[in-house]
Write an enzyme that holds these catalytic residues in place. Structure first.
Site, PDB file in Angstrom:
ATOM      1  N   HIS A 165      29.670   0.781 -17.813  1.00 19.86           N
ATOM      2  CA  HIS A 165      30.912   1.942 -16.811  1.00 19.86           C
ATOM      3  C   HIS A 165      32.601   1.376 -16.211  1.00 19.86           C
ATOM      4  O   HIS A 165      32.799   0.235 -17.150  1.00 19.86           O
ATOM      5  CB  HIS A 165      30.467   0.833 -14.963  1.00 19.86           C
ATOM      6  CG  HIS A 165      29.077   1.086 -14.693  1.00 19.86           C
ATOM      7  ND1 HIS A 165      28.674   0.147 -14.355  1.00 19.86           N
ATOM      8  CD2 HIS A 165      28.349   1.840 -13.966  1.00 19.86           C
ATOM      9  CE1 HIS A 165      27.107  -0.025 -14.324  1.00 19.86           C
ATOM     10  NE2 HIS A 165      26.846   1.123 -13.642  1.00 19.86           N
ATOM     11  N   ASP A 210      33.976  -0.826 -14.971  1.00 19.10           N
ATOM     12  CA  ASP A 210      33.597  -2.730 -15.348  1.00 19.10           C
ATOM     13  C   ASP A 210      34.372  -2.963 -15.731  1.00 19.10           C
ATOM     14  O   ASP A 210      34.714  -4.244 -16.524  1.00 19.10           O
ATOM     15  CB  ASP A 210      32.460  -2.249 -16.367  1.00 19.10           C
ATOM     16  CG  ASP A 210      31.301  -2.038 -15.726  1.00 19.10           C
ATOM     17  OD1 ASP A 210      31.517  -1.859 -14.087  1.00 19.10           O
ATOM     18  OD2 ASP A 210      30.362  -1.463 -16.049  1.00 19.10           O
ATOM     19  N   GLU A 248      14.495   1.678 -16.817  1.00 21.67           N
ATOM     20  CA  GLU A 248      14.516   0.788 -16.711  1.00 21.67           C
ATOM     21  C   GLU A 248      13.225   0.132 -16.217  1.00 21.67           C
ATOM     22  O   GLU A 248      12.754   0.771 -15.093  1.00 21.67           O
ATOM     23  CB  GLU A 248      16.098   0.781 -15.623  1.00 21.67           C
ATOM     24  CG  GLU A 248      15.814  -0.790 -15.384  1.00 21.67           C
ATOM     25  CD  GLU A 248      17.389  -0.960 -14.633  1.00 21.67           C
ATOM     26  OE1 GLU A 248      18.230   0.017 -14.864  1.00 21.67           O
ATOM     27  OE2 GLU A 248      17.775  -1.954 -13.943  1.00 21.67           O
ATOM     28  N   HIS A 303      13.077  -0.239 -11.800  1.00 19.74           N
ATOM     29  CA  HIS A 303      13.445   0.943 -11.441  1.00 19.74           C
ATOM     30  C   HIS A 303      12.175   1.141 -11.842  1.00 19.74           C
ATOM     31  O   HIS A 303      11.200   1.787 -10.686  1.00 19.74           O
ATOM     32  CB  HIS A 303      13.770   1.890 -12.048  1.00 19.74           C
ATOM     33  CG  HIS A 303      15.586   1.826 -11.718  1.00 19.74           C
ATOM     34  ND1 HIS A 303      16.473   1.970 -12.440  1.00 19.74           N
ATOM     35  CD2 HIS A 303      16.305   0.406 -11.816  1.00 19.74           C
ATOM     36  CE1 HIS A 303      17.437   1.562 -12.225  1.00 19.74           C
ATOM     37  NE2 HIS A 303      17.318   1.069 -11.934  1.00 19.74           N
ATOM     38  N   ASP A 338      16.437   0.061 -20.317  1.00 18.32           N
ATOM     39  CA  ASP A 338      17.425  -0.472 -20.132  1.00 18.32           C
ATOM     40  C   ASP A 338      15.841  -1.755 -19.295  1.00 18.32           C
ATOM     41  O   ASP A 338      15.665  -1.815 -18.826  1.00 18.32           O
ATOM     42  CB  ASP A 338      17.886  -0.342 -18.525  1.00 18.32           C
ATOM     43  CG  ASP A 338      19.770   0.235 -18.260  1.00 18.32           C
ATOM     44  OD1 ASP A 338      19.661   0.722 -19.467  1.00 18.32           O
ATOM     45  OD2 ASP A 338      19.399   0.370 -17.400  1.00 18.32           O
ATOM     46  N   ASP A 380      16.192  -4.163  -6.911  1.00 18.76           N
ATOM     47  CA  ASP A 380      16.158  -4.233  -8.000  1.00 18.76           C
ATOM     48  C   ASP A 380      16.454  -5.763  -8.554  1.00 18.76           C
ATOM     49  O   ASP A 380      18.048  -6.176  -8.659  1.00 18.76           O
ATOM     50  CB  ASP A 380      17.405  -3.538  -8.485  1.00 18.76           C
ATOM     51  CG  ASP A 380      17.175  -2.707  -9.638  1.00 18.76           C
ATOM     52  OD1 ASP A 380      16.930  -3.034 -10.750  1.00 18.76           O
ATOM     53  OD2 ASP A 380      18.200  -1.764 -10.121  1.00 18.76           O
ATOM     54  N   ASP A 389      16.502  -7.394 -11.073  1.00 21.83           N
ATOM     55  CA  ASP A 389      17.482  -7.161 -12.584  1.00 21.83           C
ATOM     56  C   ASP A 389      16.803  -9.167 -13.199  1.00 21.83           C
ATOM     57  O   ASP A 389      18.603  -9.184 -13.915  1.00 21.83           O
ATOM     58  CB  ASP A 389      18.872  -6.638 -12.604  1.00 21.83           C
ATOM     59  CG  ASP A 389      18.962  -5.438 -12.333  1.00 21.83           C
ATOM     60  OD1 ASP A 389      17.986  -4.882 -12.609  1.00 21.83           O
ATOM     61  OD2 ASP A 389      20.228  -5.210 -11.316  1.00 21.83           O
ATOM     62  N   ASP A 415      20.253  -4.802 -18.943  1.00 15.59           N
ATOM     63  CA  ASP A 415      20.260  -4.232 -17.979  1.00 15.59           C
ATOM     64  C   ASP A 415      19.945  -5.534 -16.922  1.00 15.59           C
ATOM     65  O   ASP A 415      18.972  -5.219 -15.798  1.00 15.59           O
ATOM     66  CB  ASP A 415      20.646  -3.257 -17.302  1.00 15.59           C
ATOM     67  CG  ASP A 415      20.533  -2.766 -16.056  1.00 15.59           C
ATOM     68  OD1 ASP A 415      21.974  -3.065 -15.436  1.00 15.59           O
ATOM     69  OD2 ASP A 415      20.977  -1.151 -15.638  1.00 15.59           O
TER      70      ASP A 415
HETATM   71  C1  XLS Z   1      21.254   0.565 -11.249  1.00 16.10           C
HETATM   72  C2  XLS Z   1      21.008   0.791 -12.586  1.00 16.10           C
HETATM   73  C3  XLS Z   1      22.458   0.663 -13.238  1.00 16.10           C
HETATM   74  C4  XLS Z   1      22.642   1.894 -14.135  1.00 16.10           C
HETATM   75  C5  XLS Z   1      24.056   1.946 -14.774  1.00 16.10           C
HETATM   76  O1  XLS Z   1      20.250  -0.406 -10.753  1.00 16.10           O
HETATM   77  O2  XLS Z   1      20.264   0.303 -13.216  1.00 16.10           O
HETATM   78  O3  XLS Z   1      23.091  -0.182 -13.712  1.00 16.10           O
HETATM   79  O4  XLS Z   1      22.133   1.046 -15.325  1.00 16.10           O
HETATM   80  O5  XLS Z   1      25.017   2.782 -14.155  1.00 16.10           O
HETATM   81 NI    NI Z   2      19.705   0.577 -15.897  1.00 15.08          NI
HETATM   82 NI    NI Z   3      18.999  -1.270 -12.025  1.00 16.38          NI
END
Ligand code: XLS
Ligand code: NI
Ligand code: NI
Length: 444
Positions: A106, A109, A273, A276, A301, A312, A314, A344
């Site tokens: 981003h 970042d 993702e 998600h 992702d 999430d 992750d 991600d």
């Molecule tokens: C958040 C998203 C984010 C996107 C990029 O849940 O996964 O990290 O991948 O903005």
């Molecule tokens: Ni993401």
């Molecule tokens: Ni995410």
């Protein structure tokens, strides 16, 4: 390269080598051999692994109950810009050591946000110059760029879907810049994740107007990409909720409907993702299949959620079964094109050492590499394909074919049943047999 002159950020951590499945070295790949050639392309070229800057280098381990925990000894410097540069030097050292050909970021970042948009843009330009030098020195490339339109309080009620047109305008200016920087760094894609493009309550929300505003925003982005000659693929990253209660890009199916409704579908594919998908109540493979069926599979992702938790998380994905199924769908769809597998994923709050960042990515890369090999083997042997093909064979000829070609009518079909076909004979779907067949590949 600047990192050569500077002290190594990961002094005790080596460039990770492939040592094969038999190794007991925890800092080696068992399955991922970036240089191994499969079908004329290296594994690195097939898998196009990418490191997520936000998790690997900006995530601190903080949670709603406590502050950050993760040790980042390289985060030193006189001012925010020199800290950002030291951090980026560490990031590229990591990309090289972990053998990742790509990274993603981003805007916020890589560069600190200034007091004004002008100042933020200046800081971003300075960091983009630094990134360009490091990319050149290391050969690491940018898989995709994106803009953070969710952290700053100005975006608390959304960016493109904010009730205040002033915020829409600010977000447009920010994405304009992020697109230009992504282009400058050779980004192969650009991602739109609608972080706060949704609502908390319909009591204060005009859903129809917000969706129209989001569509307008995306059209303006398409126009700007054209204006500056950015050729990268645009990607929507669906997510059903978090941080908002309901997000408009809920899942791939609602994303497709949205894009088609507003005449955007030619310009976008999906960045799917895993976590998600499961938050939306789908499997990872389901989301891949829905995108592939529409010819809109773009990128991944790569992560995993905890099915017992509703957010999430992750995490790094080491579930080879889930990944093999996903990989079968991806390979069958012809791969990801300009996309890749972007981790991600973040360390748990208690994994505080730089070495943990290596273990996490080694596991993720190995699991994907193994899944890739298993999926290729499964597809080459073609047993599942043959089964499925046979299951639908009645549509290949005669009246079945006429149905698929839409060269029939209810009247024709009624006549057929009454005069010739009669009652259909049920046939087993043989799910358990197929699950055992899958297991025979996973555990040989
Ligand atoms: C958040 C998203 C984010 C996107 C990029 O849940 O996964 O990290 O991948 O903005
Ligand atoms: Ni993401
Ligand atoms: Ni995410």
């Amino acid at each position: 390269m600047k990192t050569r002159r500077a002290p190594a950020r990961f002094p005790r951590l080596p460039v990770i080598a492939h040592e094969g499945p038999g190794t007991d070295n925890p800092l080696a790949f068992r399955h991922y051999n970036p240089d191994e050639v499969v079908d004329g392309r290296t594994m690195a070229e097939h898998l196009r692994f990418s490191i997520a800057y936000w998790h690997a280098f900006r995530g601190t381990g903080s949670d709603p109950f406590g502050p950050g925990t993760i040790n980042r000894p390289w985060e030193t410097g006189r001012d925010p810009l020199s800290i950002a540069k030291a951090r980026m030097d560490a990031a590229f050292e990591f990309f090289v050591k972990i053998r990742a050909p790509f990274y993603c970021f981003h805007d916020r970042d890589i560069a600190p946000e200034g007091r004004t948009l002008r100042e933020s843009n200046r800081l971003l330009d300075a960091m983009a110059d630094h990134a360009r030098d490091l990319q050149k020195a290391t050969g690491v490339r940018l898989l995709w760029g994106t803009a953070n339109l969710f952290s700053n309080p100005r975006y608390m009620c959304g960016a493109a879907t904010n009730p205040d047109a002033h915020v829409f305008a600010y977000a447009a200016a920010q994405v304009k810049k992020a697109l230009e920087v992504t282009k400058r760094l050779g980004g192969e894609n650009y991602v739109f994740w609608g972080g706060r493009e949704g609502y908390e309550t319909l009591l204060n929300t005009n859903l129809k107007r917000e969706q129209e505003h989001l569509a307008t925003f995306l059209h303006l982005a398409v126009d700007h990409a054209k204006a500056i000659g950015f050729k990268g693929q645009f990607l929507i990253e669906p997510k059903p909720k978090e941080p908002t209660k309901h997000q408009y890009d809920f899942d791939v199916a609602s994303g497709i409907a949205f894009l088609r409704t507003f005449g955007l579908d030619r310009h976008f594919k999906f960045n799917i993702e895993t976590n998600h998908a499961t938050l939306a109540g789908h499997t990872f493979q389901h989301e891949i299949e829905v995108a592939a069926a529409a010819g809109m599979l773009g990128s991944i992702d790569a992560n995993a959620g905890d099915l017992l938790l509703g957010w999430d998380t992750d995490q790094f994905n080491t579930d080879v079964r889930e990944l093999t199924l996903a990989m079968i769908s991806i390979l069958r769809a012809g791969g990801l094109g300009s996309g890749g597998f972007n981790f991600d994923a973040k360390l748990r709050r208690t994994s505080i050492d730089p070495a943990d960042l290596f273990h996490a990515h080694i596991g993720g890369m190995d699991a994907y590499a193994l899944a890739f090999k298993l999926a290729r083997q499964i597809l080459t042997e073609g047993k599942f394909e043959a089964f499925v093909q046979e299951r639908y064979a009645s549509y290949d000829t005669g009246y079945g074919r006429a149905i698929e070609k839409r060269r029939t009518s209810f009247r024709d079909l009624e006549k057929l049943v009454l005069t010739q076909l009669g009652e259909p004979k049920p046939r087993s779907g043989r799910q358990e047999y197929l699950e055992n067949l899958l297991m025979s590949y996973l555990h040989r």
